[in-house]
Scaffold this motif. Structure first.
Motif, mmCIF file in Angstrom:
data_model
loop_
_atom_site.group_PDB
_atom_site.id
_atom_site.type_symbol
_atom_site.label_atom_id
_atom_site.label_comp_id
_atom_site.label_asym_id
_atom_site.label_seq_id
_atom_site.Cartn_x
_atom_site.Cartn_y
_atom_site.Cartn_z
ATOM 1 N N GLY A 1 0.654 -1.417 0.016
ATOM 2 C CA GLY A 1 0.129 0.020 -0.139
ATOM 3 C C GLY A 1 0.828 1.251 -0.045
ATOM 4 O O GLY A 1 0.476 2.185 -1.000
ATOM 5 N N GLU A 2 1.929 1.170 0.732
ATOM 6 C CA GLU A 2 2.984 2.324 0.828
ATOM 7 C C GLU A 2 3.501 2.694 -0.558
ATOM 8 O O GLU A 2 3.549 3.812 -0.905
ATOM 9 N N VAL A 3 3.983 1.467 -1.270
ATOM 10 C CA VAL A 3 4.576 1.584 -2.499
ATOM 11 C C VAL A 3 3.504 2.173 -3.695
ATOM 12 O O VAL A 3 3.902 3.005 -4.414
ATOM 13 N N LEU A 4 2.507 1.568 -3.535
ATOM 14 C CA LEU A 4 1.099 1.930 -4.448
ATOM 15 C C LEU A 4 1.130 3.544 -4.200
ATOM 16 O O LEU A 4 1.118 4.373 -5.345
ATOM 17 N N HIS A 5 0.790 4.199 -3.079
ATOM 18 C CA HIS A 5 0.456 5.495 -3.029
ATOM 19 C C HIS A 5 1.625 6.404 -2.801
ATOM 20 O O HIS A 5 1.605 7.596 -2.603
ATOM 21 N N THR A 6 2.927 5.960 -2.984
ATOM 22 C CA THR A 6 3.916 6.860 -3.210
ATOM 23 C C THR A 6 4.755 6.650 -4.510
ATOM 24 O O THR A 6 5.642 7.443 -4.866
ATOM 25 N N SER A 7 4.223 5.824 -5.311
ATOM 26 C CA SER A 7 4.539 5.868 -6.826
ATOM 27 C C SER A 7 4.406 7.193 -7.530
ATOM 28 O O SER A 7 3.260 7.774 -7.594
ATOM 29 N N PRO A 8 5.327 7.560 -8.369
ATOM 30 C CA PRO A 8 5.158 8.722 -8.934
ATOM 31 C C PRO A 8 4.423 8.731 -10.325
ATOM 32 O O PRO A 8 4.363 7.668 -10.600
ATOM 33 N N GLY A 9 4.232 9.787 -10.969
ATOM 34 C CA GLY A 9 3.649 9.943 -12.306
ATOM 35 C C GLY A 9 2.309 10.057 -12.252
ATOM 36 O O GLY A 9 1.804 10.144 -11.089
ATOM 37 N N PRO A 10 1.638 10.210 -13.426
ATOM 38 C CA PRO A 10 0.230 10.418 -13.450
ATOM 39 C C PRO A 10 -0.715 9.292 -13.310
ATOM 40 O O PRO A 10 -0.111 8.210 -13.073
ATOM 41 N N LEU A 11 -1.878 9.431 -13.073
ATOM 42 C CA LEU A 11 -2.712 8.503 -12.330
ATOM 43 C C LEU A 11 -3.677 7.916 -13.697
ATOM 44 O O LEU A 11 -3.880 8.542 -14.652
ATOM 45 N N VAL A 12 -3.659 6.469 -13.700
ATOM 46 C CA VAL A 12 -4.836 5.909 -14.434
ATOM 47 C C VAL A 12 -5.970 5.516 -13.605
ATOM 48 O O VAL A 12 -5.649 4.420 -12.954
ATOM 49 N N GLY A 13 -7.079 6.359 -13.634
ATOM 50 C CA GLY A 13 -7.901 5.993 -12.637
ATOM 51 C C GLY A 13 -7.371 6.478 -11.452
ATOM 52 O O GLY A 13 -6.966 7.628 -10.884
ATOM 53 N N VAL A 14 -7.225 5.579 -10.360
ATOM 54 C CA VAL A 14 -6.830 5.803 -9.071
ATOM 55 C C VAL A 14 -5.237 5.368 -8.768
ATOM 56 O O VAL A 14 -4.534 5.555 -7.727
ATOM 57 N N PHE A 15 -4.744 4.484 -9.962
ATOM 58 C CA PHE A 15 -3.398 4.039 -9.789
ATOM 59 C C PHE A 15 -2.413 4.855 -10.735
ATOM 60 O O PHE A 15 -2.574 4.985 -11.625
ATOM 61 N N PRO A 16 -1.258 5.052 -9.840
ATOM 62 C CA PRO A 16 -0.049 5.790 -10.662
ATOM 63 C C PRO A 16 0.512 4.757 -11.825
ATOM 64 O O PRO A 16 0.624 3.441 -11.645
ATOM 65 N N LEU A 17 0.640 5.595 -12.818
ATOM 66 C CA LEU A 17 1.025 4.690 -13.906
ATOM 67 C C LEU A 17 2.377 3.832 -13.822
ATOM 68 O O LEU A 17 2.613 2.864 -14.367
ATOM 69 N N SER A 18 3.361 4.588 -12.835
ATOM 70 C CA SER A 18 4.302 3.926 -12.607
ATOM 71 C C SER A 18 4.156 2.372 -11.741
ATOM 72 O O SER A 18 4.959 1.569 -12.033
#
Length: 353
Positions: free
Chosen positions: A57-74
């Motif tokens: 969860g921490e990796v998910l919500h600290t990943s950089p870049g634009p969002l695809v829905g609620v998910f960071p593209l990176s």
């Protein structure tokens, strides 16, 4: 790697195996044996799963870049690469599987030999002292004249020693509901998680950020005041209320609970709860509870500052978090499922089921 993971804690695993053998040799067989083992294994494995879930969860919500829905593209791209490699590279897939198994064995071994958090993952059987005490050995004089009806209602848990709980959660409450005749109770155990401290980037995006509940039922015999026979997760064990403090009108304002579960004279689990009627507690008040726990003789079981976890409480406990992730969980129906579980459990209790 798997061998090394086990070898590092070989003495602890050997002791653990010999203790279960001793339980069997004491005449504990069949469901009585396996229900106790399943109880231990459920939480031993649960911690193994919870900790990486919080990390992801921490990796998910600290990943950089634009969002695809609620998910960071990176994050999506990294997952696609990893999953692709696992799908087409058998050696990588095998290595990851072996590493995951070795890590799990190492973590469980650390819980058995006490080299990780002793507050919420002290998995060793008979750790510190053998077996469980009788209630009269740990009961404090404050329990004279105990009235179970005054125990009804909400309690806030400020500290615990208990491997059925997780240090990643916060805002922990026990809502005790008594039956009309006072012979049964329902413990509605409420938590939020993960906490802002455990997961500073993802805590308010979790599916249980706005709370979740699980339930323990109990029977109470008024001829043994302070001893509650509690059931949950396939096991039944005594929950000793060993100390209460009173307010100006005789109401109970603080309580110490001590659960102890044994088979064949071997202690499998101990749980200790530091409870008050207020979500605020000063360090001095907690220290006074530790002193009373020591006077009761339960310090060797984990009721001491070194082996307890202090529970985090949010400044505004009534707040519900509203963000894109909470709306996603709502669209999936997670909130409705949690609410249904809570209301149906209370209804069944009230109907005597």
């Amino acid at each position: 790697a798997v061998v090394r993971g086990g070898a590092a804690h070989a003495p602890a695993f050997a002791t653990f195996a010999s203790q279960w053998s001793a339980i069997g040799a004491a005449g504990v067989h069949g469901e009585e044996f396996w229900s106790a083992f399943r109880f231990w294994a459920f939480f031993a494995i649960g911690h193994v799963l919870i900790k990486p879930a919080v990390w992801i969860g921490e990796v998910l919500h600290t990943s950089p870049g634009p969002l695809v829905g609620v998910f960071p593209l990176s994050f999506l791209a990294a997952n696609a690469i990893v999953l692709g490699l696992l799908a087409i590279q058998p050696k990588i897939r095998s290595a990851v599987s072996v590493l995951a198994l070795a890590s799990a064995i190492n973590f469980v071994g650390s819980g058995l030999d006490g080299t990780v958090n002793n507050a919420d993952y002290n998995l060793a059987l008979d750790d510190g002292v053998k077996g469980c005490p009788a209630y009269e050995q740990v009961r404090m004089p404050s329990m004279d004249g105990f009235d179970i009806s005054k125990y009804d209602g909400r309690w806030y848990e400020h500290a615990f020693h208990d491997w059925t709980q997780f240090s990643e959660v916060y805002d922990t409450t026990f809502d005790i509901q008594l039956s009309g005749d006072g012979t049964r109770w329902l413990d509605d155990f409420g938590v939020r998680g993960p906490s802002p401290t455990a997961a500073p980037a993802s805590w308010d995006k979790s599916p249980v950020a706005n709370g979740a509940h699980y339930f323990l039922t109990a029977k109470y015999d008024k001829s043994t005041p302070g001893v509650v026979m509690e059931s949950g997760f396939g096991a039944t064990f005594p929950n000793y209320i060993i100390d209460v403090q009173r307010g100006p009108n005789g109401e109970y304002t603080e309580a110490l609970q001590f659960q102890c579960f044994q088979r064949g004279g071997v202690r499998i689990f101990e749980g200790i709860n530091y409870l008050t009627r207020s979500p605020q507690q000063s360090p001095e008040q907690l220290a006074a509870m530790h002193a009373r726990a020591a006077a009761a003789g339960i310090s060797p079981y984990g009721a001491n500052p070194q082996q307890t976890h202090v529970v985090e409480f949010a400044p505004s406990r009534g707040d519900n978090y509203d963000n894109d992730w909470q709306r996603l969980w709502g669209a999936i129906g997670v909130d409705k499922l949690l609410a249904l579980l809570e209301t149906s459990t209370h209804t069944q209790f009230e109907q005597g089921e």
